[in-house]
Design an enzyme around this catalytic site. Structure first.
Site, PDB file in Angstrom:
ATOM      1  N   ASP A   1      -2.633 -19.755  64.193  1.00  0.00           N
ATOM      2  CA  ASP A   1      -2.123 -18.387  63.994  1.00  0.00           C
ATOM      3  C   ASP A   1      -0.656 -18.168  64.363  1.00  0.00           C
ATOM      4  O   ASP A   1      -0.304 -17.152  64.987  1.00  0.00           O
ATOM      5  CB  ASP A   1      -2.986 -17.394  64.781  1.00  0.00           C
ATOM      6  CG  ASP A   1      -4.434 -17.388  64.324  1.00  0.00           C
ATOM      7  OD1 ASP A   1      -4.783 -18.134  63.397  1.00  0.00           O
ATOM      8  OD2 ASP A   1      -5.227 -16.634  64.932  1.00  0.00           O
TER       9      ASP A   1
ATOM     10  N   LYS B   1      -8.898 -17.262  58.533  1.00  0.00           N
ATOM     11  CA  LYS B   1     -10.108 -17.015  59.318  1.00  0.00           C
ATOM     12  C   LYS B   1     -10.236 -15.526  59.636  1.00  0.00           C
ATOM     13  O   LYS B   1      -9.278 -14.904  60.079  1.00  0.00           O
ATOM     14  CB  LYS B   1     -10.093 -17.846  60.608  1.00  0.00           C
ATOM     15  CG  LYS B   1      -8.912 -17.574  61.542  1.00  0.00           C
ATOM     16  CD  LYS B   1      -8.976 -18.492  62.756  1.00  0.00           C
ATOM     17  CE  LYS B   1      -7.878 -18.182  63.757  1.00  0.00           C
ATOM     18  NZ  LYS B   1      -7.995 -16.864  64.398  1.00  0.00           N
TER      19      LYS B   1
ATOM     20  N   CYS C   1      -7.628 -16.797  70.433  1.00  0.00           N
ATOM     21  CA  CYS C   1      -7.979 -17.617  69.270  1.00  0.00           C
ATOM     22  C   CYS C   1      -7.941 -19.119  69.559  1.00  0.00           C
ATOM     23  O   CYS C   1      -8.757 -19.878  69.022  1.00  0.00           O
ATOM     24  CB  CYS C   1      -7.067 -17.279  68.104  1.00  0.00           C
ATOM     25  SG  CYS C   1      -7.308 -15.588  67.489  1.00  0.00           S
TER      26      CYS C   1
END
Length: 236
Positions: free
Chosen positions: A34, A139, A172
């Site tokens: 990310d 995701k 995450c």
């Protein structure tokens, strides 16, 4: 027998916490979590939540160097983005509604709709952008295995070990490491290639990962990985 001998000779040993981490580059993947404009650049979703995004931006050069190192040594590279469909059909109402944010998932911000696939803010930063042929996984959750093809991709590539970088360490990144650990992967967090808006949260996440003999996995700085892969540069 010859193949086994060759693989043993190619094994890489890293000085890590809580003890040495050993892996074969050919069966290892780097997962970069990310590294998106929405989380790292001013004006994005992260800043709208009141966070100091400069703490995340500080790791960009280290992540770029990690990518270069892994690419040179044949370690597969996989990137993730937290992203939702434009109609938000994969975004639970509880996720969108939680907190007291000025902007919510799907709202229009300075870089387009927040955390929506295809919007400018959802892009990975150019400095750590995927190369042609590298896998990018969108995701909808915190963990990269949830509602994605990541598990099947790793299985088809014969991956047994994972290196982790990206943001944020305690959300995450750690979630994906825990998911990977439950699936039988040996995981190493590259400490200085990950960050949190809250430094204490990063430190706590690393402590949890390596506790009790590596209950989730291992951790080491990029320098330790580079020294193991390129000993001639570490010891001229």
């Amino acid at each position: 027998m010859e193949r086994a001998i060759e693989e043993m000779s190619a094994m890489i040993h890293i000085d890590a916490q809580p003890y040495g981490f050993t892996f074969l580059p050919a069966s290892t993947a780097l997962i970069v979590i990310d590294m998106q404009r929405d989380f790292i650049e001013p004006g994005g979703f992260g800043e709208s939540l009141g966070n100091d995004v400069s703490r995340l931006a500080a790791i960009v050069p280290t992540v770029a160097a990690l990518l270069d190192t892994c690419r040179r040594h044949g370690i597969a590279v996989i990137h993730t983005r937290e992203a939702h469909r434009p109609d938000l059909s994969d975004c639970p109402p509880a996720k969108r509604g939680r907190g007291d944010a000025a902007l919510r998932i799907g709202d229009t911000g300075p870089m387009g709709r927040i955390l929506v696939a295809g919007e400018p803010g959802n892009d990975i930063l150019p400095a750590v952008a995927p190369l042609p042929g590298e896998i990018v996984i969108d995701k909808p959750g915190k963990g990269a295995f949830y509602a994605t093809a990541l598990g099947e991709i790793l299985r088809l590539k014969g991956i047994t070990h994972l290196l982790f970088a990206g943001v944020t360490t305690e959300v995450c990144v750690q979630t994906t490491m825990r998911e990977a650990n439950d699936r039988g992967y040996d995981c190493l967090l590259v400490e200085d290639a990950t960050a949190s808006y809250f430094p204490a949260f990063k430190a706590a996440a690393i402590d949890m990962i390596v506790a009790q003999g590596g209950i989730v996995g291992w951790s080491a700085p990029l320098a330790a990985l580079t020294a193991a892969l390129e000993p001639s540069k570490a010891n001229p």
